[in-house]
Enzyme design. Structure first.
Site, PDB file in Angstrom:
ATOM      1  N   HIS A 100      38.065  39.966  44.822  1.00 58.93           N
ATOM      2  CA  HIS A 100      37.554  40.305  43.480  1.00 58.93           C
ATOM      3  C   HIS A 100      36.523  41.428  43.598  1.00 58.93           C
ATOM      4  O   HIS A 100      35.337  41.250  43.310  1.00 58.93           O
ATOM      5  CB  HIS A 100      36.993  39.049  42.798  1.00 58.93           C
ATOM      6  N   HIS A 152      40.074  45.165  39.598  1.00 61.97           N
ATOM      7  CA  HIS A 152      40.885  44.116  40.222  1.00 61.97           C
ATOM      8  C   HIS A 152      41.557  43.198  39.230  1.00 61.97           C
ATOM      9  O   HIS A 152      41.204  43.148  38.059  1.00 61.97           O
ATOM     10  CB  HIS A 152      40.048  43.320  41.235  1.00 61.97           C
ATOM     11  N   HIS A 158      42.815  31.700  40.665  1.00 60.57           N
ATOM     12  CA  HIS A 158      41.385  32.021  40.781  1.00 60.57           C
ATOM     13  C   HIS A 158      40.518  30.933  40.148  1.00 60.57           C
ATOM     14  O   HIS A 158      39.392  30.707  40.576  1.00 60.57           O
ATOM     15  CB  HIS A 158      41.123  33.370  40.111  1.00 60.57           C
ATOM     16  N   ASP A 214      42.868  39.313  38.306  1.00 64.27           N
ATOM     17  CA  ASP A 214      42.588  37.887  38.491  1.00 64.27           C
ATOM     18  C   ASP A 214      43.895  37.110  38.314  1.00 64.27           C
ATOM     19  O   ASP A 214      44.520  37.165  37.241  1.00 64.27           O
ATOM     20  CB  ASP A 214      41.601  37.372  37.434  1.00 64.27           C
ATOM     21  N   ALA A 218      44.285  59.113  62.356  1.00 67.37           N
ATOM     22  CA  ALA A 218      43.112  58.519  61.711  1.00 67.37           C
ATOM     23  C   ALA A 218      43.551  57.255  60.998  1.00 67.37           C
ATOM     24  O   ALA A 218      44.586  57.250  60.324  1.00 67.37           O
ATOM     25  CB  ALA A 218      42.528  59.517  60.710  1.00 67.37           C
ATOM     26  N   TRP A 219      42.769  56.184  61.155  1.00 73.30           N
ATOM     27  CA  TRP A 219      42.992  54.953  60.398  1.00 73.30           C
ATOM     28  C   TRP A 219      41.735  54.122  60.375  1.00 73.30           C
ATOM     29  O   TRP A 219      40.830  54.317  61.183  1.00 73.30           O
ATOM     30  CB  TRP A 219      44.243  54.185  60.844  1.00 73.30           C
TER      31      TRP A 219
HETATM   32  C1  23J Z   1      33.849  33.933  40.548  1.00 71.24           C
HETATM   33  C2  23J Z   1      33.031  33.156  39.751  1.00 71.24           C
HETATM   34  C3  23J Z   1      32.699  33.574  38.491  1.00 71.24           C
HETATM   35  C4  23J Z   1      33.197  34.772  38.024  1.00 71.24           C
HETATM   36  C5  23J Z   1      34.055  35.570  38.810  1.00 71.24           C
HETATM   37  C6  23J Z   1      34.342  35.138  40.076  1.00 71.24           C
HETATM   38  C7  23J Z   1      34.611  36.867  38.314  1.00 71.24           C
HETATM   39  O1  23J Z   1      34.190  37.420  37.353  1.00 71.24           O
HETATM   40  C8  23J Z   1      35.799  37.465  38.956  1.00 71.24           C
HETATM   41  O2  23J Z   1      35.720  38.505  39.628  1.00 71.24           O
HETATM   42  O3  23J Z   1      36.879  36.922  38.770  1.00 71.24           O
HETATM   43  S1  23J Z   1      32.771  35.295  36.430  1.00 71.24           S
HETATM   44 MN    MN Z   2      37.991  38.507  39.477  1.00 71.38          MN
END
Ligand code: 23J
Ligand code: MN
Length: 263
Positions: free
Chosen positions: A73, A77, A83, A79, A64-65
């Site tokens: 995001h 998660h 980002h 950051d 299974a896979w």
């Molecule tokens: C992209 C744009 C604005 C925000 C975010 C992502 C996140 O909160 C995120 O998941 O890093 S506020």
């Molecule tokens: Mn994020």
């Protein structure tokens, strides 16, 4: 005690359960709440998909896979500095280049759950952090600061988790001066139990999205959609949160764990 003896003792305490491992991650799947940005601002991250390749059938008789469609995001998660535009130029600011040492660090947990229960738009200020420090001790260099709101209790419903009305999302987060202050103290990052590191109202702050803007400008990190912060002490736990080593990744779902001394 030597480092080797200390690590041996840690192994012993983990095996005996005197140090507990607490799961700070939410279940990740098609129902995971995802950020909705104002339509004029940008394109949203796609819904998570989990597809079966085989499950002991004609596509694969003994195995299974699955394969995933998964935004970086999504769910609980991490950051990474790349980002945000303010952190774009750090060579060590991607999921595959952040030094791994930074994925294991002491954690401070600031309990804002009472304030948030009364006001979904609650903002933690620098004064709020200083008042917490007066009670629990200073935030040390290289430590995480997490805002406990108990917002994870809403994560089975995207509507409740995002908590938006005609005026936009209502969820707690930090003020500009809160993030400035914890960075002055040398914090390695800031984490929350909401969809992102910033408050629902953060798009209207100066700068917009101050947690993202200021943390990543300082080559520091964020954690979002954390769970179970009510199971952590204000100080004394160790957070382990390592993103996938995505090539030039801007973030990644994590299985965030805390090592916590048994009460
Ligand atoms: C992209 C744009 C604005 C925000 C975010 C992502 C996140 O909160 C995120 O998941 O890093 S506020
Ligand atoms: Mn994020």
């Amino acid at each position: 005690m030597s480092a080797a003896d200390t690590l041996g003792k840690l192994a012993e305490l983990l095996l005996s359960g005197d140090i507990e491992v607490v799961d700070l991650s939410a279940r990740l799947g098609p129902d995971t709440p995802l950020l909705k940005l104002p339509p004029e601002l940008a394109v949203d991250t796609p819904k998570i998909e989990i597809h079966t390749i085989s499950e002991y059938d004609d596509k694969g008789p003994f195995w299974a896979w699955k394969w995933l469609k998964l935004g970086e995001h999504s769910g609980t998660h991490f950051d990474a500095p790349h980002h945000w535009i303010t952190g774009r130029d750090y060579p060590d600011g991607y999921t595959d280049t952040v030094p791994v040492k930074n994925f294991v660090a002491p954690v401070n947990v600031i309990d804002c759950s009472k304030e948030v229960a009364e006001n979904a738009d609650f903002l933690l200020t620098a004064d709020g952090v200083r008042a917490w420090e007066a009670k629990h001790g200073p935030i040390g260099k290289g430590e995480w600061v997490l805002m406990r709101s108990d917002w994870d209790r809403r994560n089975r419903s995207e509507a409740e988790f995002l908590n938006a009305d005609e005026n936009g999302p209502h969820s707690p987060g930090p003020t500009v001066d809160c993030i400035e202050y914890i960075l002055e103290q040398g914090a390695i990052g800031w984490g929350t139990q909401c969809i992102g590191t910033d408050a629902g109202a953060a798009g209207g702050m100066e700068p917009p999205f101050p947690a993202h803007n200021l943390l990543h400008k300082a080559n520091r990190y964020g954690l979002a959609s954390l769970c179970n912060l009510d199971k952590l002490p204000p100080k004394g736990a160790i957070l382990i949160a390592a993103p996938l080593k995505i090539a030039e990744g801007t973030g990644s779902p994590v299985r965030a764990l805390a090592l916590v001394p048994r009460a």
